[in-house]
Design a protein around this motif. Structure first.
Motif, mmCIF file in Angstrom:
data_model
loop_
_atom_site.group_PDB
_atom_site.id
_atom_site.type_symbol
_atom_site.label_atom_id
_atom_site.label_comp_id
_atom_site.label_asym_id
_atom_site.label_seq_id
_atom_site.Cartn_x
_atom_site.Cartn_y
_atom_site.Cartn_z
ATOM 1 N N UNK A 111 0.831 -1.204 0.000
ATOM 2 C CA UNK A 111 0.000 0.000 0.000
ATOM 3 C C UNK A 111 0.869 1.259 0.000
ATOM 4 N N UNK A 112 1.923 1.245 0.813
ATOM 5 C CA UNK A 112 2.843 2.387 0.833
ATOM 6 C C UNK A 112 3.526 2.533 -0.524
ATOM 7 N N UNK A 113 3.902 1.403 -1.115
ATOM 8 C CA UNK A 113 4.548 1.437 -2.431
ATOM 9 C C UNK A 113 3.614 2.004 -3.489
ATOM 10 N N UNK A 114 2.331 1.635 -3.447
ATOM 11 C CA UNK A 114 1.375 2.126 -4.450
ATOM 12 C C UNK A 114 1.266 3.640 -4.406
ATOM 13 N N UNK A 115 1.244 4.204 -3.204
ATOM 14 C CA UNK A 115 1.164 5.663 -3.078
ATOM 15 C C UNK A 115 2.476 6.320 -3.471
ATOM 16 N N UNK A 135 13.761 0.854 -5.916
ATOM 17 C CA UNK A 135 14.078 1.815 -4.865
ATOM 18 C C UNK A 135 12.856 2.102 -3.998
ATOM 19 N N UNK A 136 11.716 2.344 -4.626
ATOM 20 C CA UNK A 136 10.512 2.656 -3.858
ATOM 21 C C UNK A 136 9.974 1.414 -3.131
ATOM 22 N N UNK A 137 10.192 0.241 -3.682
ATOM 23 C CA UNK A 137 9.782 -0.984 -3.003
ATOM 24 C C UNK A 137 10.601 -1.201 -1.735
#
Length: 275
Positions: free
Chosen positions: A40-44, A80-82
């Protein structure tokens, strides 16, 4: 929007229920809860990153440029974002395990305020932002604004809560006296809880031994306030990213990409006419 608010409220209550599960069930559910929260954090996070990247590319590069395609973001940006999302999610979950009931109440009470802010942003942006990008842009603005509101409440509540008395004690003695043993049988969770306790007790010890003492404040006082602000900001940022990640997954995933494609076609047409 009602269904979105229900999903966000459900996620908050689910985490509250998970936090109160006895061992070993709490430890068994850590990995799936961590995976869902991290996603969920990754999606945003990736939505905001692609929005920034798209704005930069469409501003400076021609649509038919090879670099326009290469710089849109691929596996490196996603990796990186993951990674960042996984770290933030684990930090948030461990923080929630040790969170005071008053801080839990602040998070839950803050949800209606967040929803009100979300509706106000959408109504203000509706006449200014392109329809395919309205949801993404409103979430892009909602995260820092909502995080600032939550952070103010978090800091005020944290400083007003009772703390163990560590005035006049050495740092090592304070940790040894007030550290609590983790009840988790999962090594990752036990290690994370221990690291979180060290951070929290260190901040409390530094604050108690610097406030009101001008001779000893100095660097230690600055470090204490910095750690309090950084840890609180990371927790609230992860909380906001998780909530907006629910909204991002419910939105049309092609919204930003469609806007990029349309902007690219317009640039290509303009370049062709110029030639």
């Amino acid at each position: 929007m009602q269904s979105l608010y229900i999903l966000q409220l459900t996620a908050a209550f689910f985490l509250f229920g998970w936090r109160h599960l006895p061992e070993p069930y709490l430890g068994w559910l850590l990995l799936p809860v961590w995976a869902v929260a991290g996603y969920l954090i990754f999606a945003s996070s990736i939505e905001a990153a692609r929005l920034r990247r798209s704005a930069w590319l469409n501003q400076y590069l021609l649509a038919d440029s090879l670099w326009h395609v290469r710089l849109r973001g691929g596996w490196l940006l996603n990796s990186w974002h993951l990674l960042l999302s996984a770290v933030l999610a684990l930090f948030m979950l461990v923080k929630l395990l040790w969170l005071s009931p008053w801080l839990w109440l602040m998070l839950l009470v803050g949800l209606p305020l967040l929803w009100w802010l979300d509706s106000k942003l959408r109504s203000r942006l509706q006449s200014h932002v392109k329809p395919p990008l309205l949801n993404a842009v409103s979430r892009r603005l909602l995260v820092p604004l909502g995080a600032a509101l939550f952070l103010c409440g978090y800091l005020l509540m944290s400083l007003s809560l009772s703390q163990p008395n560590m005035q006049g004690m050495d740092w090592i003695d304070a940790l040894g006296r007030h550290m609590q043993d983790s009840q988790s049988s999962l090594p990752l969770l036990a290690l994370s809880e221990r690291a979180h306790q060290i951070l929290e007790l260190s901040v409390q010890w530094a604050l108690q031994n610097t406030l009101g003492d001008a001779d000893n404040s100095g660097i230690l006082g600055v470090l204490a306030w910095s750690l309090l602000l950084i840890s609180g900001s990371a927790f609230i940022w992860a909380w906001m990213r998780m909530l907006t990640g629910i909204a991002a997954l419910r939105s049309k995933p092609a919204g930003v990409k469609n806007a990029e494609t349309q902007a690219g076609h317009r640039q290509a047409a303009a370049a062709q006419e110029h030639r």
